[in-house]
Design a protein around this motif. Sequence first.
Motif, PDB file in Angstrom:
ATOM      1  N   PRO A 171       0.829  -1.215   0.000  1.00 21.80           N
ATOM      2  CA  PRO A 171       0.000   0.000   0.000  1.00 21.80           C
ATOM      3  C   PRO A 171       0.864   1.266   0.000  1.00 21.80           C
ATOM      4  N   LYS A 226      -1.133   6.736  -2.655  1.00 21.21           N
ATOM      5  CA  LYS A 226      -2.186   6.932  -3.646  1.00 21.21           C
ATOM      6  C   LYS A 226      -2.417   5.711  -4.532  1.00 21.21           C
ATOM      7  N   LYS A 227      -1.717   4.628  -4.271  1.00 21.81           N
ATOM      8  CA  LYS A 227      -1.935   3.436  -5.082  1.00 21.81           C
ATOM      9  C   LYS A 227      -1.565   2.186  -4.284  1.00 21.81           C
ATOM     10  N   LEU A 228      -1.961   1.056  -4.811  1.00 19.64           N
ATOM     11  CA  LEU A 228      -1.610  -0.242  -4.233  1.00 19.64           C
ATOM     12  C   LEU A 228      -0.657  -0.905  -5.219  1.00 19.64           C
ATOM     13  N   LYS A 261      -6.760   1.315  -5.915  1.00 12.59           N
ATOM     14  CA  LYS A 261      -6.521   1.666  -4.508  1.00 12.59           C
ATOM     15  C   LYS A 261      -7.792   1.504  -3.669  1.00 12.59           C
ATOM     16  N   GLN A 273      -8.239  -1.838  -2.019  1.00  8.62           N
ATOM     17  CA  GLN A 273      -7.121  -2.308  -1.193  1.00  8.62           C
ATOM     18  C   GLN A 273      -7.599  -3.137  -0.005  1.00  8.62           C
TER      19      GLN A 273
END
Length: 570
Positions: free
Chosen positions: A211, A214-216, A234, A237
């Motif tokens: 994680p 702003k993104k996974l 995201k 998640q």
Amino acid sequence: MAKKKNSGKISDILLDRKILDAATLQDAEEEARIQGIRLEKYLTEKKIVKSVDMTLALAEYLKMPPITLAHFTPDPQLLELLPREVMAKRLVIPMARLGRNLTIAMGDPFDLMAIDEVATLTGLTVTPLAAPDHEISAALSKLFEESSQGFDMEQMMRESESDVEVVAEQQEEQSLEEMLESAEGAPVIRMVNMMLVEALRTGSSDIHLEPMEKKLRLRYRIDGSLMERPSPPKNLQAAVISRIKIMSDLNIAERRVPQDGRFNIKALGKEVDLRVSILPAIHGEKVVMRILDKTALSPSLSALGLDKRSQEALSYAIDQPHGVILVTGPTGSGKTTTLYSCLQDMNKPDVNIITCEDPVEYQLEGVNQVQINSEVGLTFAAALRSILRQDPDIVLVGEIRDGETAEIAIKAALTGHLVLSTLHTNDAPGAVTRLVDMGIEPFMLGSCLVLAQAQRLFRKLCTACKAPTEVSQEILRINKIDPEILAGGTIFKPVGCPRCSGGFKGRGAIMEVLLVNDAIRSGILMGANTSELRELARKNGMVTLKEAGLLRVKDGITSLEAAIEVTGGE
């Protein structure tokens, strides 16, 4: 005219159809090799071959029907089966559906990952058709334009909502029922399944879900190197991680402490175990899944693909009735695989083999394996004491971590058992001095040590695309390599093709094997240090890790840079 070695069937078809001549093909092959791209892609990008002609040649080669999309209007219901991002990225369009079969048009029929991704997302059996790239791109552009206004508005609304959403607070307020419901949703299940299948198909050893703010981020470790892949959204998640926890039988409501679990899956015709580690980080829980594929284990020592000297030394050592065999190297250097291969050779009906491991990675038929659990007092030393009362012939100790375990292992070898274990040292002679530092008397060690070995895993060059290259004298000078060791061999470099990952495919082991003879035994008894033992071993025929790596370079199995990467400091 004789067929060129590198031309292959597609280029033969192009030649037979007089779409290009032999001289143009030869130049194109050379340029494609230099640029590290597929010949077919180079020919179409440089407009040497028309896209339509290439599609027809590919269709003939793959025995796949070609199709034109010039006057094709897609069925809106079929388009809902796939996210538009997937269609645009993979250049695929659903054409027709009959029962559980989905027919798709695709620009690159060699893209097996695209076929697998479509099959995983839709749950249908996929039949591909070859279509020109530009026709698919044009059809997709037209499609997206027709629905872009509504899509942009919907996207804008979603983005405006996410702009004011406090992710951490929402996660804290999410109920257990909501988490379960989202984790069991069909898109999330398909997404996790797709990640697992792609990892197995690419031969990954680990899956990393990380994680970020702003993104996974999703990464696979392939042949020892981490490679980033397209990531889940995201906003999914929490659902994706909850799904993995459910599969691992972990507590989905607990997100403050690390958790460890494992689960088993069947995919691509094989059954694999996955060991799961979950670690709380500032932007969510980081997940690492170690893939334990029993089918990838070598069935015997000879199947490991070792050099002749290493294989003969290990075969001799495991044939001894008693003594200690030590395998050393850093984490991820293949020590477990080597030891398990030795056990496979020794696993016979008249032999009692007991192991104590932390954790038990692969479950072996006919071998008694004990899982270490320090929390309840089942340490390596405690397990080893009990094992010696179980009438073993061969004992494997996962790792010698302290003086107590070392002492019991040495005494077990002195009383007639064959003991195999690992140590974290950089080289084979270092294993001897490490045990002495742990409190083992040199006379005891000299009496029972049969072999000490150090190993590393190197990346193998792809046999389909590797290319000869000149040796850089600067690299040899910086790494203090004698050019004579490479004399007489052809040095290759990685290029890259659809069959490999950046010019490399698969890994192999290089070994530094110290086989204890009378000279080495005398050195141990006299208290020789690591440097003295190394010189003594080299005089008695030991090949160092660095030399072993350079010999693999000389044989054309790996590149000079890849060998230095794992042995340069040795």
